[in-house]
Each structure stands twice: as structure tokens, then as C-alpha cells.
Write a protein that holds these residues in place. Sequence first.
Motif, short mmCIF file in Angstrom:
data_model
loop_
_atom_site.label_atom_id
_atom_site.label_comp_id
_atom_site.label_asym_id
_atom_site.label_seq_id
_atom_site.Cartn_x
_atom_site.Cartn_y
_atom_site.Cartn_z
N LYS A 11 1.25 -1.06 -0.11
CA LYS A 11 0.09 0.20 0.20
C LYS A 11 1.00 0.91 0.31
CE LYS A 11 -3.74 -2.85 2.00
NZ LYS A 11 -4.76 -2.69 3.10
N ASP A 63 -1.71 -0.30 -8.98
CA ASP A 63 -3.32 -0.01 -9.95
C ASP A 63 -2.14 -0.02 -11.04
OD1 ASP A 63 -5.46 0.66 -10.68
OD2 ASP A 63 -4.77 2.78 -8.97
N SER A 65 -3.96 2.52 -14.96
CA SER A 65 -4.86 3.78 -15.46
C SER A 65 -5.47 2.36 -16.75
CB SER A 65 -3.59 4.20 -16.62
OG SER A 65 -4.69 4.97 -17.62
N GLU A 75 -1.31 9.66 -13.87
CA GLU A 75 -1.78 7.20 -14.14
C GLU A 75 -0.37 7.12 -14.30
OE1 GLU A 75 -4.96 6.37 -13.43
OE2 GLU A 75 -4.59 8.04 -12.78
N GLU A 95 -9.81 -0.41 -1.29
CA GLU A 95 -9.58 0.49 -0.98
C GLU A 95 -9.81 1.77 -2.09
OE1 GLU A 95 -7.07 -0.46 2.40
OE2 GLU A 95 -5.32 0.43 0.80
N ARG A 96 -10.13 1.00 -3.60
CA ARG A 96 -9.69 1.79 -5.15
C ARG A 96 -11.09 1.83 -5.17
NH1 ARG A 96 -5.14 5.03 -6.25
NH2 ARG A 96 -7.15 5.48 -8.38
N ARG A 97 -11.86 1.14 -4.86
CA ARG A 97 -13.40 1.11 -5.09
C ARG A 97 -13.88 2.52 -3.69
NH1 ARG A 97 -15.39 -3.47 -7.81
NH2 ARG A 97 -14.00 -5.77 -8.26
N SER A 98 -13.81 1.77 -2.24
CA SER A 98 -14.32 3.32 -2.05
C SER A 98 -14.06 4.39 -1.83
CB SER A 98 -14.00 2.19 -0.29
OG SER A 98 -12.90 2.11 -0.25
N PHE A 99 -12.18 4.52 -1.68
CA PHE A 99 -12.11 6.19 -1.71
C PHE A 99 -11.56 6.48 -2.88
CE2 PHE A 99 -9.27 3.95 2.19
CZ PHE A 99 -9.88 3.68 3.42
N TYR A 100 -11.94 6.08 -3.77
CA TYR A 100 -11.05 6.81 -5.38
C TYR A 100 -12.83 6.31 -6.05
CZ TYR A 100 -6.98 7.14 -3.30
OH TYR A 100 -5.81 8.13 -2.25
N SER A 101 -13.71 6.18 -5.38
CA SER A 101 -15.10 5.78 -6.23
C SER A 101 -14.87 4.83 -8.16
CB SER A 101 -15.84 7.10 -6.65
OG SER A 101 -15.71 7.84 -5.69
N GLU A 102 -14.34 3.58 -7.22
CA GLU A 102 -13.53 3.62 -9.10
C GLU A 102 -15.18 1.69 -9.25
OE1 GLU A 102 -9.93 1.10 -9.64
OE2 GLU A 102 -8.82 2.39 -9.49
#
Length: 244
Positions: A11, A63, A65, A75, A95-102
Motif C-alpha cells: 500500500k 493499480d 490506468s 496515472e 480501497e480504490r473502489r471506496s476511496f476513489y469511487s472506482e
Amino acid sequence: MRKPLVAANWKMNGSREFAERFFTDLNLEGVTSGVVVCPPFPYLSLVAQEAEEKGGFAVGGQDLSQEPSGAFTGEISASMLLDSGARYVIVGHSERRSFYSETSELVAKKFFAAQAAGLIPILCIGETLEEREQGRTLEVVATQMQAVSEVIDTDAWKRAVVAYEPVWAIGTGKTATPEEAQSVHEFIRAQLGQVGDEVQILYGGSVKSANASALFAQADIDGALVGGASLDAKEFAAICRAAV
């Protein structure tokens, strides 16, 4: 026969000094599983050099792009990861889905981009505590997988890794029981259909050396995606040794 796999997700932790010390302390003697280390982007090349010199593990990105190149400040493309020595890349971490709205649709595009460039995506799926309490675990997992299935052919799953990470167990110290995790892993394998027996399915969520053996003993748990415990070289190596 699926070979076990243990992946470290550092992380946003570490430094050059930390990475150098980690690999000095990392002893993978006796480890028979595959091992992947996913450092923050600035240290990819350093970790790749360690992998080349010492062997025993591969390198992954955290992660990427969905775009191959262009005016996307900040990116990282799949080709850049490859150029830095990565072989794997984490896609759709909670964490990408929740914090960065992916969204699952964006995650699917990233999965496709990774494979198109020759990377092996580690697709993260899993439910929140609220979704679990509502009895929607399997629904959520199936929906997240379906988004990817819509942009790839079935055989593409053979060139990927799936990581079931119940969101409520990530970084909380809470872990699904081996039986609870096995139940979801069995469901995931069934969702993969005819290629299910060929796909590595990892468990993630406060995995430690103390609970790794019990998790890995389950028929459909092929290893782990390790967060906090992967920052301790000796602890991480102990988890790797448990995956046989």
C-alpha cells in the motif's frame, strides 16, 4: 494443479531504506508457493532489481490506468509497469473502489488493459460489512465478477488471479473464519465455470502467520493477498511458507 500464490501489498508505505532492509531480512528458503511483492510505484524498479538479483519472487503494481498513454496526469499505464519490471498488477482493490469511487465497470477496463499489455491482473472482489449483514455477499461478488466477464472471453480468466477480500476484514484485525472464506471461494470458483479449476483464488483480509495455515488448508483457497503483515519480512516469509 494450482500452485499457491502469496502476494504482498505494501500500500502507501515504505521508503528506499525500508525496501532495502526488507529484502535483506526476507528469507524465502523452503517456500514452494509463488510470491509477488507489490510496492508503491516509486520503488517498482528497486524491487524489480532485488527480484532479478535474488530470485524467488515476482513484482506487481498496486493499480494502473485503463488508458495506454496520453494526457492523464499522475496515472501509470500497463506498459510503464512492465517497463519497470512488473509482471502482476492489483486491480479493483476495495480501497480504490471506496476511496476513489472506482466502479466495477472501470475495474473491468483496467483488468482488460492489464491483460492486453501482458500483465497478470489480481482482481480484488468482496463485500462491505453492511452488505454481509444484509446477506448479499454472494450477490456482490457475482456482480463484481460479471462486470469483468462482460469484457473478456472465458479463457482470459486463466491468465488472471482473483482475490476475495471481505472489506470488513481489511486492516481491521478481523478475519473470516476458514470455513466462511472457503464458502465464498467455492462460490467464486463455480462462477468461473469450466476454467474455475485453473484459476488461483486468494484470500485477503488481516492474514497473518497465525491464521494462514488454517486458511490455506481449505480446498479453494490458493494463497493470500497480504496487507499489513507484508511489511514485516519475517512475518511475510512465514505466511509464504504456510502456503503449500
